[in-house]
Scaffold this motif. Structure first.
Motif, PDB file in Angstrom:
ATOM      1  N   ASP A 342      31.569 -19.594  26.037  1.00  0.00           N
ATOM      2  CA  ASP A 342      30.931 -18.289  25.894  1.00  0.00           C
ATOM      3  C   ASP A 342      30.777 -17.598  27.243  1.00  0.00           C
ATOM      4  O   ASP A 342      30.831 -16.365  27.336  1.00  0.00           O
ATOM      5  CB  ASP A 342      29.556 -18.443  25.229  1.00  0.00           C
ATOM      6  CG  ASP A 342      29.667 -19.015  23.820  1.00  0.00           C
ATOM      7  OD1 ASP A 342      30.667 -18.714  23.151  1.00  0.00           O
ATOM      8  OD2 ASP A 342      28.767 -19.770  23.407  1.00  0.00           O
ATOM      9  N   LEU A 343      30.586 -18.380  28.300  1.00  0.00           N
ATOM     10  CA  LEU A 343      30.466 -17.809  29.641  1.00  0.00           C
ATOM     11  C   LEU A 343      31.785 -17.167  30.069  1.00  0.00           C
ATOM     12  O   LEU A 343      31.799 -16.091  30.684  1.00  0.00           O
ATOM     13  CB  LEU A 343      30.070 -18.909  30.621  1.00  0.00           C
ATOM     14  CG  LEU A 343      29.429 -18.498  31.947  1.00  0.00           C
ATOM     15  CD1 LEU A 343      28.200 -17.640  31.708  1.00  0.00           C
ATOM     16  CD2 LEU A 343      29.050 -19.724  32.747  1.00  0.00           C
ATOM     17  N   LEU A 344      32.884 -17.787  29.714  1.00  0.00           N
ATOM     18  CA  LEU A 344      34.190 -17.213  30.030  1.00  0.00           C
ATOM     19  C   LEU A 344      34.423 -15.927  29.242  1.00  0.00           C
ATOM     20  O   LEU A 344      35.024 -14.975  29.751  1.00  0.00           O
ATOM     21  CB  LEU A 344      35.291 -18.226  29.722  1.00  0.00           C
ATOM     22  CG  LEU A 344      35.300 -19.483  30.601  1.00  0.00           C
ATOM     23  CD1 LEU A 344      36.344 -20.468  30.105  1.00  0.00           C
ATOM     24  CD2 LEU A 344      35.569 -19.127  32.049  1.00  0.00           C
ATOM     25  N   ALA A 396      37.067 -26.126  39.245  1.00  0.00           N
ATOM     26  CA  ALA A 396      37.039 -27.552  38.911  1.00  0.00           C
ATOM     27  C   ALA A 396      36.780 -27.761  37.429  1.00  0.00           C
ATOM     28  O   ALA A 396      37.390 -28.636  36.802  1.00  0.00           O
ATOM     29  CB  ALA A 396      35.960 -28.254  39.741  1.00  0.00           C
ATOM     30  N   PHE A 397      35.875 -26.937  36.865  1.00  0.00           N
ATOM     31  CA  PHE A 397      35.577 -27.074  35.432  1.00  0.00           C
ATOM     32  C   PHE A 397      36.809 -26.735  34.593  1.00  0.00           C
ATOM     33  O   PHE A 397      37.151 -27.464  33.650  1.00  0.00           O
ATOM     34  CB  PHE A 397      34.411 -26.159  35.056  1.00  0.00           C
ATOM     35  CG  PHE A 397      33.922 -26.351  33.653  1.00  0.00           C
ATOM     36  CD1 PHE A 397      32.849 -27.181  33.389  1.00  0.00           C
ATOM     37  CD2 PHE A 397      34.534 -25.716  32.578  1.00  0.00           C
ATOM     38  CE1 PHE A 397      32.398 -27.385  32.098  1.00  0.00           C
ATOM     39  CE2 PHE A 397      34.103 -25.909  31.281  1.00  0.00           C
ATOM     40  CZ  PHE A 397      33.021 -26.741  31.044  1.00  0.00           C
ATOM     41  N   LEU A 398      37.475 -25.624  34.926  1.00  0.00           N
ATOM     42  CA  LEU A 398      38.648 -25.222  34.147  1.00  0.00           C
ATOM     43  C   LEU A 398      39.783 -26.231  34.298  1.00  0.00           C
ATOM     44  O   LEU A 398      40.518 -26.505  33.340  1.00  0.00           O
ATOM     45  CB  LEU A 398      39.107 -23.834  34.595  1.00  0.00           C
ATOM     46  CG  LEU A 398      38.132 -22.688  34.290  1.00  0.00           C
ATOM     47  CD1 LEU A 398      38.704 -21.374  34.800  1.00  0.00           C
ATOM     48  CD2 LEU A 398      37.849 -22.607  32.801  1.00  0.00           C
ATOM     49  N   ARG A 399      39.928 -26.779  35.498  1.00  0.00           N
ATOM     50  CA  ARG A 399      40.957 -27.797  35.695  1.00  0.00           C
ATOM     51  C   ARG A 399      40.686 -29.009  34.810  1.00  0.00           C
ATOM     52  O   ARG A 399      41.600 -29.535  34.152  1.00  0.00           O
ATOM     53  CB  ARG A 399      41.008 -28.214  37.164  1.00  0.00           C
ATOM     54  CG  ARG A 399      41.998 -29.340  37.445  1.00  0.00           C
ATOM     55  CD  ARG A 399      42.045 -29.662  38.931  1.00  0.00           C
ATOM     56  NE  ARG A 399      42.946 -30.777  39.187  1.00  0.00           N
ATOM     57  CZ  ARG A 399      42.595 -32.049  39.190  1.00  0.00           C
ATOM     58  NH1 ARG A 399      41.318 -32.384  38.945  1.00  0.00           N
ATOM     59  NH2 ARG A 399      43.472 -32.994  39.419  1.00  0.00           N
ATOM     60  N   GLN A 400      39.420 -29.451  34.772  1.00  0.00           N
ATOM     61  CA  GLN A 400      39.088 -30.596  33.937  1.00  0.00           C
ATOM     62  C   GLN A 400      39.293 -30.278  32.463  1.00  0.00           C
ATOM     63  O   GLN A 400      39.745 -31.135  31.676  1.00  0.00           O
ATOM     64  CB  GLN A 400      37.642 -31.025  34.183  1.00  0.00           C
ATOM     65  CG  GLN A 400      37.227 -32.263  33.413  1.00  0.00           C
ATOM     66  CD  GLN A 400      38.086 -33.458  33.742  1.00  0.00           C
ATOM     67  OE1 GLN A 400      38.312 -33.765  34.915  1.00  0.00           O
ATOM     68  NE2 GLN A 400      38.585 -34.145  32.717  1.00  0.00           N
TER      69      GLN A 400
END
Length: 749
Positions: A342-344, A396-400
């Protein structure tokens, strides 16, 4: 001589429906030529003003200007359609700008009364007369009673006008008691003033003290925010602000004033009824309360579809971007409750929301919730595009997230195949960083590069099969059937120490820091210093082979074929607890410093308290030997020879999930690993399966050997965040012994 609309002898007020540009500019304070022309244009557009409040529709005219000039202006009523127009003298003005069309002649002038000056200006001699006529320079006839303002006063007045234009103002409708009191406020102030209409249409401003608002109670008894103020007009006597516009400001004008707003939809297929304009004119003549009553009656007579149409038109106009109105700290606090997905989505709303949604601390908290640590290389990737700061924590979050999606549903790339142990069994497997170490019953260990797939070193020295190993950085420790442990340097392939002492096969070991505890079939445990190669302590007490051991740097826990689990103090070489309860051999252990979990051939799993030695839970459900377990926090995952995998909560003793169903393993589970999202399991059926940790649902097969079911086996697996290493082979020669390395990393380009 002054024009018909200008100030005349005896202090006559200026009629805004007749005055020309020069008269308006000269007679009124704060009205320059630009605003005077705007008044004339608006008057022609509205077919004449109905009251002084109509001047607020003119760009640049604020309530402040209206107050300053309310004693100098009047608004004489224009003739209605039902009144016969009367001929009158054409007003004289500035080069025709002030001329009124012939159809807009005024009715007989009303008698004017002299009024006292307002509270905002001093009382001058001459009872407020504006002068005897228009000056030759177009000053509009400021009389001797009111000298022109000084340059300093004019600058101050212009500054006030600019502030008012920036801040804007808002006026409320008449109350239900039809009083002529209008509340208004300016957006940049913290107090509310109100205007009171005089008998001839003028406005008197009443100031309230400039003080911060205190919380007030609303109609439901709850405290209102200090930033809100109650206005007059509801059934409770007050309603929530901000106040509504003046009666002469229509909803359509407010809508059209909003930049970028789409205009209201029309209904082109229906011709307007001939009575529509008469009905609208009648509605406009009614007072505020009468209009509300009419709307109530109209709504009662509407069908649901018509009410829905009204809502679609009205509701968007009252939607407010509350995030942009809040201080940044509060806005970020609100956004912190959103899920990352939702943040994205919120970041796509507008540029300001995107700036907020890129906040580095906000994404750091999201990463911590997911157990993600910021990789070092992200510190150099803060500016990914010119003029915009990206959050490395968000990266880092999107990569994970992409890595997780690769595990779950990404295309399986062909694995790297590492061959080297001929047809022997791979008995132990370690994986750390980009280094893989495999031990075999061919008496050797091999060191592999997980990146290139090359065999970097072959560790030769044991005279018996290697059955246990541990690794930390470049240090490898191995245990063998030759009754020794060896400490190796994985970079050079050199054997640093050979540890002698056990009198039988070294079947298990556990490394913590610079110390390793080994368990042997000779029923003893030994604590070694891998730096010096010395045996520090010998733990004796079991009466059968030690099959599994755990060491946390303080306590040693061991499980043996004598059906017991023992807790040791290695420094005193004493057994502090003997945990009895299993009725068959203990094959697997987990220890987190507080809880001990033991798996046995008696099909049960027991949870023990390490301090008291009490059995907290007995986990029943498996049908055979629990060959492998892994514990993280309070979640335990167990693999069994009955081909099932179970997920337990060791605090409650409940089985959360059983990984079974049509896609379950068809033979004994040989090994397992799990993360915060997934469980990876291997089996004698030649497959490696991926499961969802929370739901227990089967996701997909990661490996499926062609020889599966006919001898192909996956003996061991080890997984990192981005890679999976599988040791495969067979006992009948149907599958070649090898390591498979699957990569789930994302491309950082």
């Amino acid at each position: 001589m002054s024009g018909p609309g200008g100030p005349g002898p005896g202090g006559a007020k200026l009629d805004i429906n007749r005055a020309g540009v020069a008269e308006l500019e000269g007679a009124l304070s704060g009205i320059g030529r630009r605003r005077a022309r705007g008044i004339v244009r608006k008057r022609e557009e509205l077919k004449g003003f109905t009251c002084l409040d109509d001047l607020l529709h003119v760009k640049g005219i604020t309530t402040r200007i209206l107050e300053l000039n309310s004693q100098r202006m009047t608004c004489r009523r224009r003739p209605g359609p039902e009144e016969a127009p009367r001929a009158g003298p054409a007003p004289s003005g500035d080069s025709g700008d002030s001329r009124v069309p012939a159809a807009q002649v005024v009715v007989e002038e009303e008698e004017e009364e002299e009024e006292a000056p307002g509270p905002w200006e001093p009382e001058h001699p001459g009872k407020g007369s504006l002068g005897s006529g228009t000056e030759p320079d177009g000053s509009g006839g400021r009389g001797a009673q009111e000298p022109p303002s000084s340059a300093g006063e004019q600058e101050e007045e212009e500054e006030e006008e600019e502030e008012e234009e920036e801040e804007g103002s808002c006026c409320s409708e008449e109350g239900e008691d039809s009083s002529n009191v209008y509340l208004y406020y300016t957006l940049g102030e913290r107090w509310i003033d109100y205007l009171q209409r005089t008998g001839d249409g003028g406005l008197l401003r009443h100031l309230r003290p400039k003080m911060k608002r205190k919380s007030e109670n609303g109609p439901d008894g709850r405290a209102l925010s200090p930033g809100k103020k109650l206005c007059k007009g509801s059934e409770y006597g007050r309603t929530l602000g901000p106040c509504t516009p003046s009666p002469t400001t229509t909803f359509g004008e407010l809508r059209n004033a909003k930049a970028g707003q789409a205009r209201r939809r029309r209904i082109p297929s229906v011709a307007p009824p001939p009575e529509l304009q008469d009905w609208l004119r009648t509605f406009q003549r009614w007072s505020g309360p009468e209009k509300l009553l009419a709307l109530d009656e109209l709504i009662d007579r509407c069908e649901p579809a018509q009410i829905k149409y009204m809502m679609q038109v009205i509701e968007p106009q009252f939607q407010r971007d509350f995030i942009s109105l809040l201080p940044k700290e509060l806005a970020l606090y609100v956004l912190s409750f959103l899920e990352p997905r939702d943040l994205l989505r919120a970041a796509q709303t507008c540029r300001y929301w995107r700036v907020l949604a890129e906040d580095n601390l906000l994404w750091r908290e999201k990463c911590r919730e997911e157990g993600i640590e910021e990789p070092l290389h992200l510190r150099k990737r803060r500016l990914l595009s010119p003029g915009f700061m990206y959050s490395p924590w968000k990266f880092a979050f999107l990569r994970q997230h992409r890595i997780d999606m690769n595990w779950r549903s990404g295309e399986l790339r062909p694995p790297k195949v590492l061959k080297g142990h001929d047809d022997h069994v791979i008995t132990c497997l370690q994986f750390c960083g980009n280094r893989i170490v495999s031990g075999s019953d061919d008496n050797t260990l091999k060191v592999w590069s997980a990146v290139t797939g090359e065999c970097v070193q072959t560790l030769v020295g044991h005279t018996g099969g290697v059955w246990s190993s541990q690794m930390r950085d470049s240090i490898v420790i191995s245990g063998s059937t030759d009754r020794t442990l060896k400490v190796w340097n994985a970079d050079s392939g050199e054997c640093v120490h050979t540890l002698y002492g056990h009198t039988s096969t070294v079947r298990c070991m556990h490394l913590h820091g610079n110390r390793v505890v080994s368990g042997s079939r000779d029923a003893t445990l030994r604590l070694w210093d891998i730096e010096t190669g010395q045996c520090l302590h010998v733990l004796m007490g079991h009466v059968a082979a030690v099959r599994c051991v755990q060491y946390d740097g303080n306590k040693v826990v061991s499980g043996a074929y004598d059906y017991t689990v023992k807790v040791w103090d290695p420094e005193s070489e004493s057994c502090t607890h003997t945990l009895q309860g299993h009725t068959n051999r203990v094959y697997s252990l987990q220890f987190d410093g507080t809880h001990i979990v033991s798996g046995s051939l008696d099909t049960s799993i027991r949870v023990w308290d390490v301090e008291s030695g009490n059995c907290l839970h007995t986990l029943m459900g498996h049908q055979s030997l629990t060959s492998g377990m892994e514990l993280r926090d309070n979640i335990l995952v167990s693999g069994n020879a009955d081909s099932t995998v179970k997920i337990w909560d060791i605090k409650t003793g409940q089985c959360l999930q059983t990984l079974q169903g049509p896609s379950k393993h068809q033979s004994a589970v040989t090994c397992l690993q799990f993360s915060s999202k997934f469980v990876v399991t291997s089996s004698d059926d030649g497959t490696v399966k991926l499961w969802d940790l929370k739901t227990g649902e089967f996701v997909r097969n990661l490996v499926a050997l062609e020889s599966g079911g006919s001898g192909g086996v996956v003996w061991r697996i080890r997984a990192s965040n981005t890679k999976l290493v599988c040791a495969v082979g067979s006992r009948n020669g149907t599958e070649e012994t090898k390591l498979l390395v699957l990569d789930f990393d994302v491309d950082l380009k």
